[in-house]
Write a protein that holds these residues in place. Structure first.
Motif, PDB file in Angstrom:
ATOM      1  N   GLU A 215       0.819  -1.213   0.000  1.00 26.17           N
ATOM      2  CA  GLU A 215       0.000   0.000   0.000  1.00 26.17           C
ATOM      3  C   GLU A 215       0.853   1.262   0.000  1.00 26.17           C
ATOM      4  O   GLU A 215       0.385   2.329  -0.399  1.00 26.17           O
ATOM      5  N   ARG A 229      -4.022   4.593 -14.030  1.00 22.75           N
ATOM      6  CA  ARG A 229      -4.781   3.549 -13.331  1.00 22.75           C
ATOM      7  C   ARG A 229      -6.240   3.480 -13.771  1.00 22.75           C
ATOM      8  O   ARG A 229      -6.863   2.421 -13.688  1.00 22.75           O
ATOM      9  N   ASN A 230      -6.772   4.587 -14.239  1.00 22.02           N
ATOM     10  CA  ASN A 230      -8.157   4.605 -14.709  1.00 22.02           C
ATOM     11  C   ASN A 230      -8.253   4.840 -16.208  1.00 22.02           C
ATOM     12  O   ASN A 230      -9.297   5.243 -16.712  1.00 22.02           O
ATOM     13  N   LYS A 236      -6.865   1.183 -19.752  1.00 24.91           N
ATOM     14  CA  LYS A 236      -6.485   0.922 -18.360  1.00 24.91           C
ATOM     15  C   LYS A 236      -6.091  -0.531 -18.132  1.00 24.91           C
ATOM     16  O   LYS A 236      -5.427  -0.848 -17.136  1.00 24.91           O
ATOM     17  N   VAL A 243      -6.835  -4.203 -12.996  1.00 25.11           N
ATOM     18  CA  VAL A 243      -7.297  -4.561 -11.653  1.00 25.11           C
ATOM     19  C   VAL A 243      -7.038  -3.403 -10.693  1.00 25.11           C
ATOM     20  O   VAL A 243      -5.955  -2.803 -10.706  1.00 25.11           O
ATOM     21  N   ASP A 244      -8.027  -3.079  -9.874  1.00 26.11           N
ATOM     22  CA  ASP A 244      -7.840  -2.064  -8.847  1.00 26.11           C
ATOM     23  C   ASP A 244      -6.622  -2.428  -7.991  1.00 26.11           C
ATOM     24  O   ASP A 244      -6.453  -3.586  -7.594  1.00 26.11           O
ATOM     25  N   TYR A 245      -5.789  -1.444  -7.703  1.00 28.87           N
ATOM     26  CA  TYR A 245      -4.520  -1.718  -7.023  1.00 28.87           C
ATOM     27  C   TYR A 245      -4.727  -2.398  -5.667  1.00 28.87           C
ATOM     28  O   TYR A 245      -4.068  -3.398  -5.358  1.00 28.87           O
ATOM     29  N   GLN A 246      -5.628  -1.883  -4.850  1.00 30.78           N
ATOM     30  CA  GLN A 246      -5.859  -2.467  -3.524  1.00 30.78           C
ATOM     31  C   GLN A 246      -6.392  -3.889  -3.647  1.00 30.78           C
ATOM     32  O   GLN A 246      -5.954  -4.794  -2.918  1.00 30.78           O
ATOM     33  N   LEU A 247      -7.311  -4.103  -4.571  1.00 31.20           N
ATOM     34  CA  LEU A 247      -7.843  -5.448  -4.793  1.00 31.20           C
ATOM     35  C   LEU A 247      -6.734  -6.387  -5.260  1.00 31.20           C
ATOM     36  O   LEU A 247      -6.664  -7.549  -4.837  1.00 31.20           O
ATOM     37  N   TYR A 322     -14.669  -7.953 -12.109  1.00 36.88           N
ATOM     38  CA  TYR A 322     -14.215  -6.593 -12.390  1.00 36.88           C
ATOM     39  C   TYR A 322     -13.546  -6.459 -13.755  1.00 36.88           C
ATOM     40  O   TYR A 322     -13.465  -5.338 -14.288  1.00 36.88           O
TER      41      TYR A 322
END
Length: 327
Positions: A215, A229-230, A236, A243-247, A322
């Motif tokens: 993180e 990222r988007n 993207k 993939v969403d970074y946190q996920l 996703y």
């Protein structure tokens, strides 16, 4: 090094090959020809005989570096480059026969090669895959001795399926990794039926699948992992495989529990290579040490069926909803 056939090209290529998006340094840095030369020579020294570049990597400097090294070596090295992404605006209308011909001639001049082994349309807008005149151009370029083969680099599985309707398409380059598994179900059978080679790019999901990010990891402002990222600059899906970074971090922790004590990056590469439909995987490298580390995948054992199913479960449970429908 193990070697595999690149579809109907007839090229016998190293299953671990080299992508050169960041071969002149880390993303966002000024291109370093000295470093690029060291990386490229290290790759060839270690048995890599397929190098993938593009006219937009380092604004042409990557192609120049590849050409310089390939011309200096006695080994047979297959060079793939790409065309089209430099068009601005990057829209269907920018893809003309005349503009693409100029791209090929530009790449030949950059690399100072007589012929391009594999020229690939570089993730063009979907409409381009339906235009006969675009694909006919590359037959003419082949007859003129400027290229040996045509391939396509795609964002969506549907684009690959459409491209294979053209007989002169010999390879498909696509994003494939533990976080992007849709091609297994929808592309692999068609590729086998059409004798088309598969080149797996973004195998480590922009580094997520190394298991080394957290993180608090910081990315430079010129690094696409910071600014795209988007999809602010390009698709993207090219950044962390969409993939969403946190996920992604959460899913990586699940993968680490499946492979305790193992280097996740090597496991991720091995996972890709266990699919026989894959001709090669093209991880990038910003140092010679990264080349050598990637090649350790040749020394590790295959994943077991239980491990393969466990990886599939992580995708199904955490990632699929996703990304699966998007590409």
């Amino acid at each position: 090094m193990n070697y595999r056939l690149l579809g109907k090209t007839g090229f016998n290529i190293s299953e671990v090959s080299l992508g050169t998006w960041q071969v002149g340094g880390k993303w966002g840095e000024k291109f370093d020809h000295s470093n690029a030369e060291k990386i490229l020579n290290s790759a060839i020294d270690n048995g890599i005989n397929f190098i993938d570049t593009a006219d937009v990597y380092g604004d042409g400097e990557s192609e120049k570096a590849v050409g310089n090294v390939v011309r200096s070596r006695s080994e047979e090295i297959f060079v793939a480059t790409k065309c089209g992404r430099k068009f601005s605006p990057h829209i269907n209308e920018s893809y003309t026969v005349e503009a693409l011909r100029k791209c090929v001639e530009y790449s030949l001049a950059n690399m100072k090669l007589d012929v391009i082994d594999l020229i690939q349309l570089h993730c063009p807008p979907t409409e381009v895959f339906y235009r006969d005149e675009i694909f006919e151009l590359f037959d003419r370029l082949k007859d003129e001795g400027k290229i040996r083969n045509l391939g396509v680099s795609i964002e969506k599985v549907s684009e690959g399926l459409q491209a294979m309707k053209y007989e002169n398409v010999t390879s498909i380059q696509f994003i494939f990794n533990m976080f992007r598994q849709k091609p297994i179900d929808e592309l692999f059978a068609a590729v086998k039926a059409n004798n088309v080679g598969l080149i797996a790019r973004v195998p480590l999901a922009s580094g997520l699948l190394t298991g080394k990010f957290s993180e608090t990891t910081n990315f430079g402002k010129d690094d696409h992992r910071f600014f795209n990222r988007n999809g602010e600059a390009f698709d993207k899906g090219e950044t962390f495989s969409g993939v969403d970074y946190q996920l992604g971090l959460e899913a990586v922790n699940d993968l680490k529990s499946i492979f305790p004590g193992q280097e996740l990056a090597l496991v991720a590469l091995k996972w890709i290579l266990q699919f026989n439909e894959i001709s090669c995987v093209i991880p990038g490298a910003s140092t010679p040490a990264q080349i050598e580390n990637n090649l350790k995948v040749e020394q590790i054992s295959d994943l077991t069926e239980d491990q393969m199913q466990a990886v599939k479960a992580v995708y199904e449970n955490k990632i699929k909803k996703y990304v699966h429908h998007l590409w």
